[in-house]
Design a protein around this motif. Structure first.
Motif, mmCIF file in Angstrom:
data_model
loop_
_atom_site.group_PDB
_atom_site.id
_atom_site.type_symbol
_atom_site.label_atom_id
_atom_site.label_comp_id
_atom_site.label_asym_id
_atom_site.label_seq_id
_atom_site.Cartn_x
_atom_site.Cartn_y
_atom_site.Cartn_z
ATOM 1 N N ASP A 160 -1.981 5.595 -12.031
ATOM 2 C CA ASP A 160 -1.968 5.415 -10.589
ATOM 3 C C ASP A 160 -2.130 3.944 -10.223
ATOM 4 O O ASP A 160 -1.440 3.429 -9.347
ATOM 5 C CB ASP A 160 -3.079 6.254 -9.954
ATOM 6 N N ILE A 172 0.607 1.674 -8.197
ATOM 7 C CA ILE A 172 0.236 0.958 -6.978
ATOM 8 C C ILE A 172 0.541 -0.529 -7.133
ATOM 9 O O ILE A 172 1.084 -1.163 -6.229
ATOM 10 C CB ILE A 172 -1.251 1.197 -6.628
ATOM 11 N N ARG A 201 -3.795 -2.240 -2.750
ATOM 12 C CA ARG A 201 -4.782 -1.164 -2.743
ATOM 13 C C ARG A 201 -4.260 -0.029 -1.874
ATOM 14 O O ARG A 201 -3.625 -0.264 -0.846
ATOM 15 C CB ARG A 201 -6.132 -1.640 -2.172
ATOM 16 N N SER A 202 -4.567 1.184 -2.293
ATOM 17 C CA SER A 202 -4.164 2.353 -1.510
ATOM 18 C C SER A 202 -5.173 2.626 -0.392
ATOM 19 O O SER A 202 -4.897 3.384 0.524
ATOM 20 C CB SER A 202 -4.016 3.576 -2.407
ATOM 21 N N SER A 203 -6.325 1.981 -0.481
ATOM 22 C CA SER A 203 -7.375 2.169 0.511
ATOM 23 C C SER A 203 -8.255 0.919 0.529
ATOM 24 O O SER A 203 -8.362 0.218 -0.466
ATOM 25 C CB SER A 203 -8.194 3.404 0.137
ATOM 26 N N LYS A 240 -1.672 -3.528 1.596
ATOM 27 C CA LYS A 240 -2.448 -2.320 1.876
ATOM 28 C C LYS A 240 -1.473 -1.160 2.005
ATOM 29 O O LYS A 240 -0.615 -1.163 2.891
ATOM 30 C CB LYS A 240 -3.262 -2.481 3.155
ATOM 31 N N LEU A 241 -1.611 -0.203 1.105
ATOM 32 C CA LEU A 241 -0.758 0.978 1.097
ATOM 33 C C LEU A 241 -1.510 2.128 1.758
ATOM 34 O O LEU A 241 -2.658 1.978 2.151
ATOM 35 C CB LEU A 241 -0.366 1.323 -0.336
ATOM 36 N N GLY A 242 -0.885 3.267 1.806
ATOM 37 C CA GLY A 242 -1.545 4.418 2.431
ATOM 38 C C GLY A 242 -1.117 4.479 3.882
ATOM 39 O O GLY A 242 -1.853 4.079 4.768
ATOM 40 N N GLY A 243 0.098 4.916 4.106
ATOM 41 C CA GLY A 243 0.695 4.855 5.438
ATOM 42 C C GLY A 243 1.688 3.707 5.446
ATOM 43 O O GLY A 243 2.226 3.316 4.407
#
Length: 123
Positions: A10, A14, A63-65, A108-111
């Motif tokens: 993961d 990312i 980062r995913s968060s 910044k990932l996640g959306g």
């Protein structure tokens, strides 16, 4: 069932996605991608970019968060020293005579991805 390797896979996924988004972002800003994942000994520079007489060494942090902090906060002293070592070798090997700079690109990932460049962030 998750294994201990799922986290590593993961993290790699990312990182690769973040690097690609960062490269696209920088190209849209008029930078030329000179090299990706430049390695020297145990050091790596994610992106080497150029515009005019500037050669810029870029560390991409994705980062995913942001639960544990902003991506750019994860560039530590060890990483900086390794970047300097690799950059010095690259400059010597290519006989670069122009300006240099060390930047961080935060992804910044996640959306919808949020990408920020921190110019001259490493000095």
């Amino acid at each position: 069932m998750l294994t201990k390797y799922d986290h590593v896979v993961d993290k790699i996924t990312i990182g690769k996605k973040g690097e690609q988004l960062a490269a696209n972002f920088l190209m849209k800003k008029g930078f030329e991608i000179v090299m990706r994942n430049y390695r020297f000994k145990h050091a790596e520079i994610d992106l080497i970019i150029r515009r005019d007489d500037w050669l810029i060494f870029v560390e991409v942090k994705a980062r995913s968060s942001t639960d544990f902090g902003e991506p750019e906060e994860f560039v530590d002293a060890r990483k900086v020293n390794k970047m300097y070592e690799a950059a010095e070798e690259y400059i010597y090997a290519t006989d670069w005579q122009g300006h240099i700079r060390f930047d961080i690109v935060s992804v910044k990932l996640g959306g919808e991805p949020v990408i920020e460049i921190f110019e001259d962030a490493i000095n």
